[in-house]
Design a protein around this motif. Structure first.
Motif, PDB file in Angstrom:
ATOM      1  N   VAL A 136       0.858  -1.187   0.000  1.00  0.00           N
ATOM      2  CA  VAL A 136       0.000   0.000   0.000  1.00  0.00           C
ATOM      3  C   VAL A 136       0.891   1.233   0.000  1.00  0.00           C
ATOM      4  N   TYR A 146       0.927  -1.979  10.381  1.00  0.00           N
ATOM      5  CA  TYR A 146      -0.146  -1.101   9.918  1.00  0.00           C
ATOM      6  C   TYR A 146      -0.379   0.013  10.939  1.00  0.00           C
ATOM      7  N   LYS A 190     -15.070  -3.791   4.973  1.00  0.00           N
ATOM      8  CA  LYS A 190     -13.999  -3.444   4.035  1.00  0.00           C
ATOM      9  C   LYS A 190     -13.617  -1.976   4.169  1.00  0.00           C
ATOM     10  N   ARG A 191     -14.614  -1.092   4.203  1.00  0.00           N
ATOM     11  CA  ARG A 191     -14.370   0.340   4.389  1.00  0.00           C
ATOM     12  C   ARG A 191     -15.369   0.882   5.408  1.00  0.00           C
ATOM     13  N   GLU A 200      -9.825   1.971   5.626  1.00  0.00           N
ATOM     14  CA  GLU A 200      -9.933   0.686   4.940  1.00  0.00           C
ATOM     15  C   GLU A 200      -9.358  -0.395   5.842  1.00  0.00           C
ATOM     16  N   VAL A 202      -7.594  -3.689   6.104  1.00  0.00           N
ATOM     17  CA  VAL A 202      -6.754  -4.337   5.097  1.00  0.00           C
ATOM     18  C   VAL A 202      -6.262  -5.725   5.482  1.00  0.00           C
ATOM     19  N   LYS A 203      -6.253  -6.046   6.780  1.00  0.00           N
ATOM     20  CA  LYS A 203      -5.694  -7.347   7.160  1.00  0.00           C
ATOM     21  C   LYS A 203      -6.077  -7.672   8.602  1.00  0.00           C
ATOM     22  N   HIS A 250      -7.621   6.991   4.914  1.00  0.00           N
ATOM     23  CA  HIS A 250      -7.643   7.571   3.569  1.00  0.00           C
ATOM     24  C   HIS A 250      -7.751   9.088   3.574  1.00  0.00           C
TER      25      HIS A 250
END
Length: 638
Positions: A136, A146, A190-191, A200, A202-203, A250
């Motif tokens: 990313v 993250y 997801k978001r 988001e 992501v993992k 974001h």
């Protein structure tokens, strides 16, 4: 559909150290402001965390615009200002990635080395530091991988349904806690949007041995919880144990406690086989349907260490320099604390984040509101700020009530509540509780203040003693004018005054709260008056290395790494390899993930855990470096 809210917000400015709970924070590409910006490494640049040095978790860090302050058990606090940051950078390796860390100060390095017992240094994620999130185009500081971690309270509650003992949310070191959703609903997101900030997911977050460290402890739990239970129902097809979701941001925005969570997009979650023993369903009696004139917010359990928002609903002037503040808890909480316990307030004073403990003067017998009574004191940063700035409608963050000083520790039927000045606050909570519950305890409430104008809650205390016939109120003033019409006792409470006024003092459980000198004097006096130590209460704010096996040297040959050294029979193979410069791959350090799987070519080891090994693997002499201790000379291959 239930409303999902942000119920807790925390940062960890020093990786693996204590959290700072917040009510609001700026969020950016790097995550929450100040989060994981400092890291400890050895002098060769290998990062050090609580996985290998759990004592780091007892370090408290405070952050201001000027710098930081560290404190730890049995260590003097040490401050560091950002202006003292050195201009040179050095590599620090975090999970195989080399990052340029800015050097701090030699004094800070010596302090950490003394506390941890290993040569180490403190590094800062400075302007020249850079680290990209995997796959990313985003930056991240010294977090594992993250910038942010989110867990729902419902997921923790579901975990605790299956564990043998309660697990604390703090053990997972999350940034964001949300309430109002189903267990593991976050797996499907997801978001999301929190306030004006978009994220988001992501993992899934893979868990390790660090989660088995209870708050305040320096030893990992012998029962390996919560990993032991998570292994039964949160282990994916690759053997990873997941709990919580990693996020990236974001946009730049501010988030705060109570913000609603909007799910913008869902996705298919990972599959986890549930191998937990089947639990019997609980059959409950039918509940009567009650129609309420208005819909009220359901109260939820205020989890240990969880931060919630307090909304000030009343300010009461008790004396010229003391105010009582009453609060409503948001989201609504079940207030099941004990009389005499305290809460920790999270205050933003100027540019500084300040945490202070305040004893609750309210009683759990009056469950709708919390109250603290705060006296202005010379140079009292938080107390004076509260008196000057907190008004009806103000909001601030607080962690749930706690503390070992409370009414339920009494060992006798008779009680003595001794207080001076603002030390009256826990005694007010106890007196209110005993009066409300109409208990049959015999109580002497002995309170010292400077003047009659300084007596806090006098009218209520007199009312309580009229309502509770077994409660006797005794007041003494230490600086009352000789020309006043005060007819009560004068002077400081001392041994003679106690002996004269409380004739059966040795039969009473004595609670003491006030200035330090007062508490010292009272401890001496109570002991001299034959009050047993177990009747005196004062308000004050699996280690394998210690096994009974005799220690001896053993020869360790790490064949695949072309390294040999003399080790011992008290330390895990992984720890000894790391000490000698060999980095065997690892993750959980608890015997669950299998990342540190190696082969025992010869010799004997003591196995601490082998959860990640199959029967065939055991037959092939596979062992887990993190969970075995050499007992004889050994030869190890990859």
């Amino acid at each position: 559909m239930a409303k999902i809210n942000l119920s807790a917000l925390a940062i960890y400015p020093l990786k693996s150290a204590k959290a700072i709970n917040l009510t609001h924070s700026q969020v950016s590409e790097m995550g929450l402001e100040h989060d994981r910006r400092f890291i400890i490494s050895d002098m060769q640049g290998q990062f050090i965390t609580g996985r290998t040095e759990p004592k780091i978790s007892t370090i408290k860090i405070e952050v201001s615009a000027q710098g930081i302050m560290l404190s730890a058990p049995h260590m003097p606090p040490i401050a560091f200002i950002f202006k003292e940051l050195q201009q040179d950078y050095t590599d620090v390796t975090v999970w195989g990635t080399a990052i340029q860390g800015q050097r701090c100060s030699d004094d800070m390095n010596r302090w950490l080395t003394k506390f941890l017992g290993v040569d180490c240094q403190l590094l800062y994620f400075g302007e020249k530091s850079s680290r990209q999130v995997a796959n990313v185009d985003k930056q991240v500081g010294f977090a594992d991988g993250y910038p942010l971690l989110l867990i729902s309270q419902a997921s923790l509650d579901e975990l605790n349904r299956s564990t043998s003992r309660p697990i604390d949310m703090r053990q997972f070191r999350t940034n964001l806690v949300v309430t109002g959703c189903e267990p593991f609903a976050e797996d499907t997101w997801k978001r999301i949007k929190i306030g004006d900030a978009e994220f988001e997911l992501v993992k899934a977050c893979e868990r390790c041995i660090f989660t088995t460290l209870s708050p305040g402890q320096t030893r990992f739990a012998d029962d390996k919880e919560p990993l032991k239970t998570l292994n039964l129902f949160r282990k994916d097809n690759d053997g990873r144990i997941d709990f919580g979701q990693n996020l990236i941001s974001h946009n730049t925005a501010e988030i705060k406690l109570g913000d609603s969570i909007e799910v913008l997009e869902y996705h298919q979650p990972k599959f986890y086989a549930d191998n937990r023993p089947k639990q019997k369903s609980v059959v409950s009696a039918p509940k009567a349907i009650v129609k309420h004139p208005a819909v009220q917010q359901a109260k939820t359990l205020w989890g240990k260490g969880e931060t919630r928002q307090l909304c000030c609903v009343a300010v009461i002037d008790e004396t010229p320099d003391t105010k009582t503040f009453r609060f409503r808890v948001e989201p609504a909480a079940l207030l099941n604390y004990k009389p005499g316990q305290f809460i920790t307030l999270n205050l933003k004073i100027g540019q500084d984040l300040v945490m202070r403990n305040y004893t609750l003067s309210s009683s759990p017998s009056r469950p709708d509101l919390l109250a603290i009574t705060v006296k202005r004191v010379p140079e009292g940063k938080a107390s004076n700020w509260l008196n000057d700035n907190l008004t009806v409608g103000s909001r601030l963050g607080a962690s749930s009530p706690r503390g070992a000083f409370h009414a339920f520790t009494a060992t006798t039927q008779k009680l003595l509540l001794l207080s001076a000045g603002s030390g009256i606050t826990p005694m007010l909570s106890m007196a209110r509780y005993y009066a409300d519950t109409e208990c049959d305890k015999d109580i002497v409430f002995f309170y010292s203040a400077k003047t009659s104008a300084d007596l806090i809650a006098l009218d209520e205390l007199q009312l309580l003693t009229r309502q509770h016939t077994n409660m006797r109120l005794i007041l003494t003033l230490t600086a009352e004018s000789t020309h006043s019409d005060w007819s009560g006792l004068r002077g400081r409470i001392d041994q003679q005054m106690l002996a004269d006024v409380v004739r059966d003092i040795s039969d009473r459980s004595a609670y003491v709260c006030g200035p330090e000198a007062f508490m010292t004097t009272m401890a001496t006096a109570l002991t001299a008056l034959n009050v047993p130590a177990d009747q005196q209460f004062q308000e004050s704010f699996g280690d394998h290395k210690h096994s009974d096996i005799p220690g001896k040297p053993v020869n360790i040959l790490l064949e695949s790494w072309d390294t040999s050294f003399v080790g011992d029979n008290k330390t895990t193979l992984l720890e000894q390899a790391e000490k000698n410069g060999v980095n065997i791959p690892y993750n959980c350090r608890a015997g669950y993930c299998g990342a540190c799987r190696v082969t025992l070519e010869s010799g004997e080891v003591r196995v601490l855990a082998d959860h990640a090994l199959t029967d065939d693997g055991k037959k092939a002499k596979k062992i887990l470096a993190c969970s075995c201790i050499p007992q004889t000379d050994v030869v190890i291959s990859a």
